[in-house]
Design an enzyme around this catalytic site. Structure first.
Site, short mmCIF file in Angstrom:
data_model
loop_
_atom_site.label_atom_id
_atom_site.label_comp_id
_atom_site.label_asym_id
_atom_site.label_seq_id
_atom_site.Cartn_x
_atom_site.Cartn_y
_atom_site.Cartn_z
N ASP A 43 54.23 -39.74 54.94
CA ASP A 43 52.73 -39.82 54.27
C ASP A 43 52.17 -38.84 54.03
OD1 ASP A 43 53.10 -42.56 54.60
OD2 ASP A 43 52.39 -42.75 56.47
N TRP A 175 11.52 -20.28 66.46
CA TRP A 175 10.97 -20.22 67.65
C TRP A 175 9.99 -21.38 67.71
CZ3 TRP A 175 5.98 -18.56 69.65
CH2 TRP A 175 6.06 -18.59 71.34
N ASP A 340 10.60 -18.34 87.68
CA ASP A 340 10.73 -17.64 86.37
C ASP A 340 10.39 -16.31 86.22
OD1 ASP A 340 10.45 -17.74 83.15
OD2 ASP A 340 11.58 -19.40 83.61
N ASP A 341 9.86 -15.84 85.23
CA ASP A 341 9.42 -14.39 84.88
C ASP A 341 8.32 -14.03 86.05
OD1 ASP A 341 9.23 -11.92 83.64
OD2 ASP A 341 9.02 -12.95 81.69
N TRP A 451 19.27 -17.22 82.32
CA TRP A 451 19.60 -15.87 81.56
C TRP A 451 18.88 -15.90 80.34
CZ3 TRP A 451 24.18 -12.48 82.72
CH2 TRP A 451 24.24 -11.54 81.98
N ASP A 452 17.82 -15.30 80.29
CA ASP A 452 16.90 -15.15 78.72
C ASP A 452 17.18 -13.96 78.08
OD1 ASP A 452 14.72 -15.96 77.23
OD2 ASP A 452 13.59 -16.35 78.74
N MET A 453 16.96 -14.17 76.78
CA MET A 453 16.95 -13.06 75.73
C MET A 453 15.61 -13.16 74.90
SD MET A 453 19.63 -11.87 72.97
CE MET A 453 19.63 -10.08 72.43
N ASN A 454 14.66 -12.40 74.85
CA ASN A 454 13.22 -12.83 74.51
C ASN A 454 12.96 -12.06 73.07
OD1 ASN A 454 11.81 -15.04 75.37
ND2 ASN A 454 11.82 -13.96 77.29
N CYS A 499 19.31 -18.94 77.80
CA CYS A 499 17.76 -19.17 77.17
C CYS A 499 17.70 -18.07 76.34
CB CYS A 499 16.90 -19.19 78.31
SG CYS A 499 14.95 -19.24 77.60
N ASP A 521 11.27 -23.46 73.74
CA ASP A 521 9.86 -23.08 74.44
C ASP A 521 8.72 -24.16 74.11
OD1 ASP A 521 10.95 -21.05 76.01
OD2 ASP A 521 10.00 -19.48 74.49
C1 GLA Z 1 11.05 -17.09 77.64
C2 GLA Z 1 11.66 -18.61 77.95
C3 GLA Z 1 10.60 -18.94 78.81
C4 GLA Z 1 10.10 -18.27 79.84
C5 GLA Z 1 9.54 -16.94 79.47
C6 GLA Z 1 9.32 -15.92 80.46
O1 GLA Z 1 10.13 -17.38 76.46
O2 GLA Z 1 12.23 -19.50 76.95
O3 GLA Z 1 10.92 -20.53 79.24
O4 GLA Z 1 11.25 -18.07 80.74
O5 GLA Z 1 10.75 -16.23 78.46
O6 GLA Z 1 8.85 -14.80 80.02
#
Ligand code: GLA
Length: 697
Positions: A43, A175, A340-341, A451-454, A499, A521
């Site tokens: 086919d 964001w 958190d932070d 584990w964040d990266m802002n 995150c 956020d």
């Molecule tokens: C980012 C994260 C938040 C918080 C802040 C802390 O913006 O998305 O949820 O953890 O960093 O500085």
């Protein structure tokens, strides 16, 4: 056998789909078919073999190549671009041989080599038969004595059936406002979506769905897929002048170059794609199953209800403040307490501390152990926030190693949120970050890491790079995966959450390491409904961490906020000490209810009954795999004019089975609940959760 040869074709079959391609008489690997699985091998159509068209278009221009090279009179968008050592910049592939690997997932590897130069290209295919998905990636090997330069190496070219009238569905955002569904007609030329930010990004998700413009949530043929990669990526959807629509997807070639030394290979990240005949909802459910069954490190582990103290205490954390919150959280039935932070050396606000990953001596004079012990004594697990790729100029790490950040010499190092990015492409950076986080996890009873990266990248330089600096885009992500992978291997019980200022790094690459993604956020429940819905096009509910916070509390009832977050992996992020006794009691009851229904939500099938991005009355249904139990959520946000809530039609039920729905006296058949539907009247900012149970037969 899901992968087999028939005449000149390779045929790849999953449970419901068929995919075929083969070498045509001109020697080009031509795509022949991608659609519902066909009953007989005969086919499947033969590989197309078009003739050239006048003097202006060679045969290659008209051939839907399975992976497009730049060679001969051909001007469509190639999948690969190279510069060979003598300056030759095309690639003439000749087929060498195949390799079929039957298990664990069936794989096909097709080997090609250049007609003249010692360059080898392998096209890889892996089938996930149960999820109707095909994974593709490519390896390029330099077998000559001199380096060659790669300037583009996409993972896959997906050809759609002949036609130039397709619609592309994709997700855009920013964001605080991620994951908006957009639908664009594909027209002649190339439509590109991409990331240049060093992460997969808030702005575009590495995901697509394509249809002929008529598919809906529950009907119609949809081709869908994406790229499993957490850095710069690109999707280029091309419509040619010869009724061909094709999608190249892979590493972004913008500002990219890779020197491939003699004897070395380059392997691309994996692209994945599938088809369904049952609309966008079915496409999502196939992806959800794929993610849960084949990708997540902890597979189907039920996620605990967590509390995260960020929105309550911001950077102002210390042992007493966190202990007070933990005590209230434990009383409400929360199972995991996440700080958190703000907890690490020198971190008073966002100006200092990133890089120095040990407890701040003033805030935690006896270290983190007393807090963790207290949290554990309250019956909860303990989790922590980190941002390992970042450094503040005001940190011991930066003072010792200012050269470790990504930067261009003689240019300002642009700070975003007062921070710079450590160059994870560098082995020395990887080693130091690995050992700091490893120590943290070895010394403490931590079972969850966010584990964040802002920030996104700027001045993407790598002074002193061993090769071309533009390799940084890929080497950085490889370094990130390596560090995170080593940590995950050393600490296998830790659940990781990805995150990046909310949903800036959500992709199937990071999900090989992280079981969860922090979606946004923006925690205002009404905005969240739309963001969560966009997110659900790719990710299942267990991946979607969702907190109940105080955002919008003046208007949005606590129950509504809970119901929104109960659609995913429930978390709480409000300031519990400011909650009234009544609110805490309601929260405790809803948390207890969530614990009962979470297997259905986290592991069941999700049906988007009414869109939050398009209507004021969204509704979503989760059904267990047996279709015997379900949970229905319905919301009414703000309707412009006084009017009744529209009727809801369920989906996915067994038509001739009786179901009881909470709030309705009579059980009815699945067919009735789906065709005739049900009426639930809601006021503005009111929501409801209804359990559904099949009547025992
Ligand atoms: C980012 C994260 C938040 C918080 C802040 C802390 O913006 O998305 O949820 O953890 O960093 O500085």
């Amino acid at each position: 056998m899901p992968i087999f040869r028939h005449n000149s074709l390779w045929i790849l079959e999953t449970a419901a789909s068929g995919y075929a391609f083969g070498l045509n008489p001109a020697g080009l690997l031509a795509h022949a078919y991608w659609g519902p699985r066909l009953p007989f091998p005969s086919d499947y159509p033969l590989p197309p073999n078009p003739a050239p068209w006048a003097s202006f278009n060679g045969a290659g221009q008209l051939t839907p190549e399975e992976y497009a090279t730049y060679a001969g009179p051909k001007y469509t968008d190639p999948s690969i671009l190279l510069t060979l050592p003598d300056g030759v910049r095309d690639l003439v592939l000749t087929y060498e041989d195949e390799q079929i690997v039957p298990s664990p997932q069936p794989e096909l590897h097709l080997h090609f080599r250049d007609a003249h130069y010692p360059v080898k290209l392998t096209l890889h295919y892996r089938l996930y038969e149960d999820c109707d998905l095909i994974e593709r990636w490519v390896t390029l090997s330099n077998q000559g004595p001199e380096p060659l330069i790669i300037s583009r190496l996409f993972s896959a070219l997906w050809n759609l059936p002949p036609g130039d009238n397709y619609r592309l569905t994709h997700l855009t955002g920013r964001w605080l406002d991620e994951m908006h569904l957009r639908r664009d007609q594909l027209t002649h030329g190339i439509k590109t979506i991409e990331s240049r930010r060093l992460t997969s990004s808030h702005h575009h998700a590495p995901w697509f769905a394509v249809d002929d413009g008529r598919a809906t949530e529950d009907h119609g043929q949809v081709w869908f897929g994406g790229l499993a990669w957490s850095g710069n990526w690109k999707l280029a959807a091309e419509v040619t002048d010869f009724q061909s629509t094709r999608l190249n997807i892979g590493l972004n070639d913008w500002d990219f170059a890779w020197t491939l030394p003699p004897g070395e290979s380059f392997t691309t990240p994996a692209a994945f794609a599938g088809i369904t005949l049952a609309g966008f909802g079915a496409a999502s459910r196939l992806l959800h199953d794929h993610i849960r069954d084949h990708i997540l490190p902890h597979g189907k582990t039920l996620h605990k209800v967590l509390y995260n103290s960020w929105e309550a205490t911001l950077f102002d954390v210390d042992e007493p403040s966190q202990t007070r919150l933990a005590e209230v959280a434990a009383d409400m039935g929360i199972e995991l307490f996440v700080m958190d932070d703000g907890w690490f050396h020198g971190r008073k606000d966002d100006h200092a501390g990133l890089g120095d990953w040990w407890p701040d001596e003033k805030k935690f004079p006896a270290g983190l152990a007393p807090l963790i012990e207290r949290v554990n004594a309250l019956g909860m697990d303990f989790g922590l926030w980190i941002e390992p790729e970042m450094v503040n100029p005001d940190s011991d790490l930066y003072r010792a190693h200012p050269d470790w950040v990504i930067h261009f010499p003689n240019r300002e190092r642009s700070e975003c949120r007062n921070q710079l990015i450590l160059n994870f492409a560098r082995p020395d950076v990887q080693e130091v970050v690995f050992s700091r986080i490893d120590k943290l996890l070895t010394d403490h009873n931590i079972v969850f890491i966010k584990w964040d990266m802002n920030r996104n990248v700027s001045e993407p330089g790598w002074p002193g790079a061993p090769g071309d600096q533009r390799e940084i885009w890929v080497r950085y992500v490889q370094g990130l995966y390596a560090v995170w992978g080593r940590l995950a291997e050393r600490h296998p019980r830790v659940i990781w959450q990805s995150c990046s200022g909310g949903g800036g790094r959500g992709d199937l690459g990071i999900l090989r390491l992280a079981d969860q993604i922090w979606v946004s956020d923006n925690t205002a429940a009404t905005s969240r409904l739309a963001i969560q819905e966009g997110f659900s096009h790719i990710f299942p509910a267990n991946v979607m961490e969702a907190w109940v916070t105080d955002a919008g509390k003046e208007l949005i009832p606590l129950e509504f906020r809970f119901h929104v977050s109960m659609c995913g992996s429930l978390g709480i992020g409000g300031h519990l000490l400011h909650w009234s006794e009544a609110d805490r009691a309601l929260a405790a009851a809803l948390i207890a209810q969530y614990k009962e229904i979470r297997p259905i939500i986290q592991f069941g099938d999700q049906y988007r009954l009414r869109s939050a991005q398009e209507t004021a009355c969204p509704a979503v249904l989760y059904l267990n795999k047996e279709k015997t139990e379900g949970v229905l959520f319905a919301f009414r946000i703000l309707m412009q004019y006084p009017s009744t809530t529209p009727r809801l039609h369920l989906q996915g039920l067994i038509p001739n089975r009786q179901y009881q729905i909470e709030g309705f006296e009579q059980p009815r058949s699945g067919a009735a609940w789906m065709a005739d539907g049900l009426q639930i009247d809601l006021n503005d900012l009111q929501s409801t959760l209804r359990r559904i149970k099949a009547v025992p037969s």
